[in-house]
Design a protein around this motif. Structure first.
Motif, PDB file in Angstrom:
ATOM      1  N   ALA A   7     122.131  66.343  22.873  1.00 14.87           N
ATOM      2  CA  ALA A   7     122.740  67.737  22.644  1.00 14.87           C
ATOM      3  C   ALA A   7     121.812  68.491  21.779  1.00 14.87           C
ATOM      4  CB  ALA A   7     123.997  67.340  22.129  1.00 14.87           C
ATOM      5  N   LEU A   8     121.154  67.921  20.803  1.00 16.14           N
ATOM      6  CA  LEU A   8     120.461  68.855  19.860  1.00 16.14           C
ATOM      7  C   LEU A   8     119.219  68.931  20.553  1.00 16.14           C
ATOM      8  CD1 LEU A   8     120.208  69.972  16.951  1.00 16.14           C
ATOM      9  CD2 LEU A   8     119.247  67.779  16.282  1.00 16.14           C
ATOM     10  N   ALA A   9     118.557  68.194  21.178  1.00 16.54           N
ATOM     11  CA  ALA A   9     117.042  68.615  21.624  1.00 16.54           C
ATOM     12  C   ALA A   9     117.374  69.641  22.832  1.00 16.54           C
ATOM     13  CB  ALA A   9     116.618  67.259  22.478  1.00 16.54           C
ATOM     14  N   SER A  10     118.535  69.585  23.544  1.00 14.66           N
ATOM     15  CA  SER A  10     118.970  70.636  24.454  1.00 14.66           C
ATOM     16  C   SER A  10     119.095  72.098  23.752  1.00 14.66           C
ATOM     17  CB  SER A  10     119.944  70.512  25.470  1.00 14.66           C
ATOM     18  OG  SER A  10     119.767  69.286  26.099  1.00 14.66           O
ATOM     19  N   ALA A  11     119.776  72.091  22.570  1.00 12.75           N
ATOM     20  CA  ALA A  11     120.098  73.312  21.877  1.00 12.75           C
ATOM     21  C   ALA A  11     118.764  73.974  21.321  1.00 12.75           C
ATOM     22  CB  ALA A  11     121.231  73.101  20.702  1.00 12.75           C
ATOM     23  N   LEU A  12     117.773  72.982  20.636  1.00 12.67           N
ATOM     24  CA  LEU A  12     116.574  73.579  20.156  1.00 12.67           C
ATOM     25  C   LEU A  12     115.693  74.108  21.231  1.00 12.67           C
ATOM     26  CD1 LEU A  12     115.817  70.495  17.841  1.00 12.67           C
ATOM     27  CD2 LEU A  12     116.722  73.059  17.198  1.00 12.67           C
ATOM     28  N   ALA A  13     115.928  74.037  22.448  1.00 12.06           N
ATOM     29  CA  ALA A  13     114.860  74.627  23.460  1.00 12.06           C
ATOM     30  C   ALA A  13     114.690  76.089  23.058  1.00 12.06           C
ATOM     31  CB  ALA A  13     115.527  74.471  24.968  1.00 12.06           C
TER      32      ALA A  13
ATOM     33  N   VAL B  78     110.020  72.980  14.484  1.00 15.62           N
ATOM     34  CA  VAL B  78     110.880  72.816  13.279  1.00 15.62           C
ATOM     35  C   VAL B  78     110.082  72.041  12.158  1.00 15.62           C
ATOM     36  CG1 VAL B  78     112.778  71.320  12.370  1.00 15.62           C
ATOM     37  CG2 VAL B  78     113.106  72.389  14.687  1.00 15.62           C
ATOM     38  N   ASP B  79     110.227  72.583  10.808  1.00 15.09           N
ATOM     39  CA  ASP B  79     108.966  72.266   9.837  1.00 15.09           C
ATOM     40  C   ASP B  79     109.786  71.347   9.222  1.00 15.09           C
ATOM     41  OD1 ASP B  79     106.711  73.871  10.405  1.00 15.09           O
ATOM     42  OD2 ASP B  79     108.411  75.550  10.145  1.00 15.09           O
ATOM     43  N   ILE B  80     111.165  71.439   8.911  1.00 18.88           N
ATOM     44  CA  ILE B  80     111.779  70.747   8.142  1.00 18.88           C
ATOM     45  C   ILE B  80     113.348  70.327   8.568  1.00 18.88           C
ATOM     46  CG2 ILE B  80     113.309  70.743   5.978  1.00 18.88           C
ATOM     47  CD1 ILE B  80     111.448  73.081   4.866  1.00 18.88           C
ATOM     48  N   LEU B  81     113.450  68.929   8.508  1.00 19.87           N
ATOM     49  CA  LEU B  81     114.872  68.540   9.061  1.00 19.87           C
ATOM     50  C   LEU B  81     115.664  67.927   7.991  1.00 19.87           C
ATOM     51  CD1 LEU B  81     116.756  67.627  11.288  1.00 19.87           C
ATOM     52  CD2 LEU B  81     115.345  65.636  11.495  1.00 19.87           C
ATOM     53  N   LEU B  82     116.807  68.433   7.760  1.00 20.85           N
ATOM     54  CA  LEU B  82     117.465  67.873   6.556  1.00 20.85           C
ATOM     55  C   LEU B  82     118.943  67.684   7.345  1.00 20.85           C
ATOM     56  CD1 LEU B  82     117.277  71.146   4.374  1.00 20.85           C
ATOM     57  CD2 LEU B  82     116.199  68.991   4.452  1.00 20.85           C
TER      58      LEU B  82
ATOM     59  N   LEU C  38     116.837  62.727  14.737  1.00 27.81           N
ATOM     60  CA  LEU C  38     115.264  62.166  14.504  1.00 27.81           C
ATOM     61  C   LEU C  38     114.407  62.158  16.026  1.00 27.81           C
ATOM     62  CD1 LEU C  38     115.737  59.216  12.158  1.00 27.81           C
ATOM     63  CD2 LEU C  38     114.906  61.618  11.626  1.00 27.81           C
ATOM     64  N   GLN C  39     115.228  61.827  17.131  1.00 31.07           N
ATOM     65  CA  GLN C  39     114.509  61.806  18.477  1.00 31.07           C
ATOM     66  C   GLN C  39     114.374  63.236  18.762  1.00 31.07           C
ATOM     67  OE1 GLN C  39     117.695  59.684  20.442  1.00 31.07           O
ATOM     68  NE2 GLN C  39     116.915  57.712  19.450  1.00 31.07           N
ATOM     69  N   ALA C  40     115.035  64.074  18.418  1.00 31.09           N
ATOM     70  CA  ALA C  40     114.799  65.570  18.930  1.00 31.09           C
ATOM     71  C   ALA C  40     113.761  66.382  18.188  1.00 31.09           C
ATOM     72  CB  ALA C  40     116.044  66.372  18.697  1.00 31.09           C
ATOM     73  N   VAL C  41     113.287  65.930  16.986  1.00 30.18           N
ATOM     74  CA  VAL C  41     112.711  66.596  16.066  1.00 30.18           C
ATOM     75  C   VAL C  41     111.372  65.809  15.551  1.00 30.18           C
ATOM     76  CG1 VAL C  41     112.324  67.801  13.715  1.00 30.18           C
ATOM     77  CG2 VAL C  41     114.601  67.841  15.279  1.00 30.18           C
ATOM     78  N   ALA C  42     111.430  64.406  15.048  1.00 27.30           N
ATOM     79  CA  ALA C  42     110.343  63.920  14.603  1.00 27.30           C
ATOM     80  C   ALA C  42     109.051  63.818  15.743  1.00 27.30           C
ATOM     81  CB  ALA C  42     110.875  62.446  14.215  1.00 27.30           C
TER      82      ALA C  42
ATOM     83  N   SER D 166     123.666  51.820   4.723  1.00 27.86           N
ATOM     84  CA  SER D 166     122.572  50.958   4.580  1.00 27.86           C
ATOM     85  C   SER D 166     121.574  51.356   5.828  1.00 27.86           C
ATOM     86  CB  SER D 166     123.143  49.662   4.483  1.00 27.86           C
ATOM     87  OG  SER D 166     124.087  49.445   3.606  1.00 27.86           O
ATOM     88  N   VAL D 167     122.211  51.491   6.849  1.00 26.92           N
ATOM     89  CA  VAL D 167     121.135  51.766   8.098  1.00 26.92           C
ATOM     90  C   VAL D 167     120.187  52.849   8.086  1.00 26.92           C
ATOM     91  CG1 VAL D 167     120.992  52.372  10.485  1.00 26.92           C
ATOM     92  CG2 VAL D 167     122.737  50.378   9.847  1.00 26.92           C
ATOM     93  N   VAL D 168     121.114  54.100   7.372  1.00 24.80           N
ATOM     94  CA  VAL D 168     120.335  55.390   7.045  1.00 24.80           C
ATOM     95  C   VAL D 168     119.223  55.000   6.031  1.00 24.80           C
ATOM     96  CG1 VAL D 168     120.399  57.619   5.695  1.00 24.80           C
ATOM     97  CG2 VAL D 168     122.379  56.768   7.333  1.00 24.80           C
ATOM     98  N   LEU D 169     119.286  54.138   5.331  1.00 18.47           N
ATOM     99  CA  LEU D 169     118.201  53.789   3.907  1.00 18.47           C
ATOM    100  C   LEU D 169     117.102  52.927   4.881  1.00 18.47           C
ATOM    101  CD1 LEU D 169     120.254  52.645   0.954  1.00 18.47           C
ATOM    102  CD2 LEU D 169     119.897  54.852   1.819  1.00 18.47           C
ATOM    103  N   ARG D 170     117.546  52.220   5.736  1.00 19.69           N
ATOM    104  CA  ARG D 170     116.393  51.524   6.329  1.00 19.69           C
ATOM    105  C   ARG D 170     115.514  52.074   7.414  1.00 19.69           C
ATOM    106  NH1 ARG D 170     118.145  48.716   2.612  1.00 19.69           N
ATOM    107  NH2 ARG D 170     116.759  50.182   1.896  1.00 19.69           N
ATOM    108  N   LEU D 171     116.399  53.136   8.003  1.00 19.77           N
ATOM    109  CA  LEU D 171     115.555  54.016   8.923  1.00 19.77           C
ATOM    110  C   LEU D 171     114.821  54.957   8.142  1.00 19.77           C
ATOM    111  CD1 LEU D 171     118.485  55.313  11.376  1.00 19.77           C
ATOM    112  CD2 LEU D 171     116.580  54.052  12.323  1.00 19.77           C
ATOM    113  N   THR D 172     115.124  55.447   6.942  1.00 21.18           N
ATOM    114  CA  THR D 172     114.241  56.370   6.502  1.00 21.18           C
ATOM    115  C   THR D 172     113.035  55.596   6.043  1.00 21.18           C
ATOM    116  OG1 THR D 172     116.229  57.451   5.204  1.00 21.18           O
ATOM    117  CG2 THR D 172     114.130  57.642   4.068  1.00 21.18           C
ATOM    118  N   GLU D 173     113.226  54.583   5.507  1.00 23.51           N
ATOM    119  CA  GLU D 173     111.931  53.687   4.952  1.00 23.51           C
ATOM    120  C   GLU D 173     111.002  53.319   6.172  1.00 23.51           C
ATOM    121  OE1 GLU D 173     113.815  51.430   1.193  1.00 23.51           O
ATOM    122  OE2 GLU D 173     114.207  50.379   3.167  1.00 23.51           O
ATOM    123  N   SER D 174     111.821  52.995   7.323  1.00 23.37           N
ATOM    124  CA  SER D 174     110.853  52.625   8.776  1.00 23.37           C
ATOM    125  C   SER D 174     110.110  53.835   9.055  1.00 23.37           C
ATOM    126  CB  SER D 174     111.869  51.801   9.732  1.00 23.37           C
ATOM    127  OG  SER D 174     112.455  50.776   9.155  1.00 23.37           O
ATOM    128  N   LEU D 175     111.051  54.893   9.358  1.00 22.01           N
ATOM    129  CA  LEU D 175     110.317  56.232   9.743  1.00 22.01           C
ATOM    130  C   LEU D 175     109.210  56.709   8.880  1.00 22.01           C
ATOM    131  CD1 LEU D 175     110.280  58.254  11.744  1.00 22.01           C
ATOM    132  CD2 LEU D 175     112.125  59.610  10.714  1.00 22.01           C
TER     133      LEU D 175
END
Length: 229
Positions: free
Chosen positions: A63-69, A74-78, A113-117, A151-160
């Motif tokens: 949904a986000l990827a489509s909306a960003l068309a 995007v320089d910053i993702l918050l 993340l999939q839409a922007v990273a 906790s998943v958010v933390l590990r995703l942050t570190e992994s990415l």
């Protein structure tokens, strides 16, 4: 000063209490705004007349990827979108809160993340800031679904961060304690609100991590627990 001039910032969950504070701080710092959320009221639209508002369900894949068309780079993702529930016992057979917490805290993040990273990594520049939680540093009674999802958010942050650091992208997260929002005050009316984190203070830290001033910070999980004193 936090300088985000000339950069486009995508803020998810932009219509919530923290999202509004982050949008205001990012705009004051010179960023062009892309605001993503389920809906935006007239006050939000009046406050940010130059922003592009993306009304969508961030839980929906793509949904986000489509909306960003057509929106440009995007320089910053918050990643502000998320939610909290005290929940049931860890062994509750229904598990309704488990599924809900993972949808709102993990699925929304992964979809963003999939839409922007990938675009950031291809361009060799970008900043991503996620919102974790101090509570996710250890297990909490009646909060297993929330704690596990954050906790998943933390590990995703570190992994990415480990994956894209050498491609010019900074990825970090803030770990707030209780945020001083109307909803939290209503839920905990007897608490000492002075010890909570104001949305404005948290927004300052988030936007700092998104700025070039934090370009040497990678994979950090930054506690934000309120003012001293």
């Amino acid at each position: 000063m936090i300088d985000l001039s000339g950069r486009t910032a995508l803020i998810t969950g932009a219509n919530g209490a923290l999202g509004r504070a982050v949008a205001a701080r990012a705009a004051a710092s010179g960023a062009r705004l892309l605001l993503a959320g389920r809906s935006f009221d007239a006050a939000m639209r009046a406050r940010h007349p130059q922003a592009r508002m993306l009304e969508l369900d961030l839980v929906e894949p793509g949904a986000l990827a489509s909306a960003l068309a057509g929106a440009g780079p995007v320089d910053i993702l918050l990643n502000i979108a998320g939610g909290f529930s005290m929940g049931e016992s860890s062994y509750d057979p229904q598990g309704r809160d488990w599924e809900a917490m993972f949808r709102v805290n993990v699925d929304t993040l992964r979809n963003s993340l999939q839409a922007v990273a990938p675009g950031m990594a291809d361009r060799g520049r970008g900043s991503i800031v996620n919102v974790g939680a101090m509570a996710a540093l250890k297990g909490q009674a009646k909060m297993s679904a929330y704690v596990a999802s954050k906790s998943v958010v933390l590990r995703l942050t570190e992994s990415l961060s480990a994956e894209v650091r050498d491609r010019g992208v900074n990825v970090n997260a803030v770990l707030p304690s209780i945020i001083d929002t109307p909803a939290n005050r209503a839920a905990m009316p007897d608490a000492d609100f002075s010890r909570w984190v104001s949305p404005d203070d948290l927004a300052n830290v988030i936007c700092f991590l998104a700025s070039d001033a934090a370009r040497a910070v990678h994979g950090a999980l930054v506690p934000v627990t309120g003012r001293a004193g």
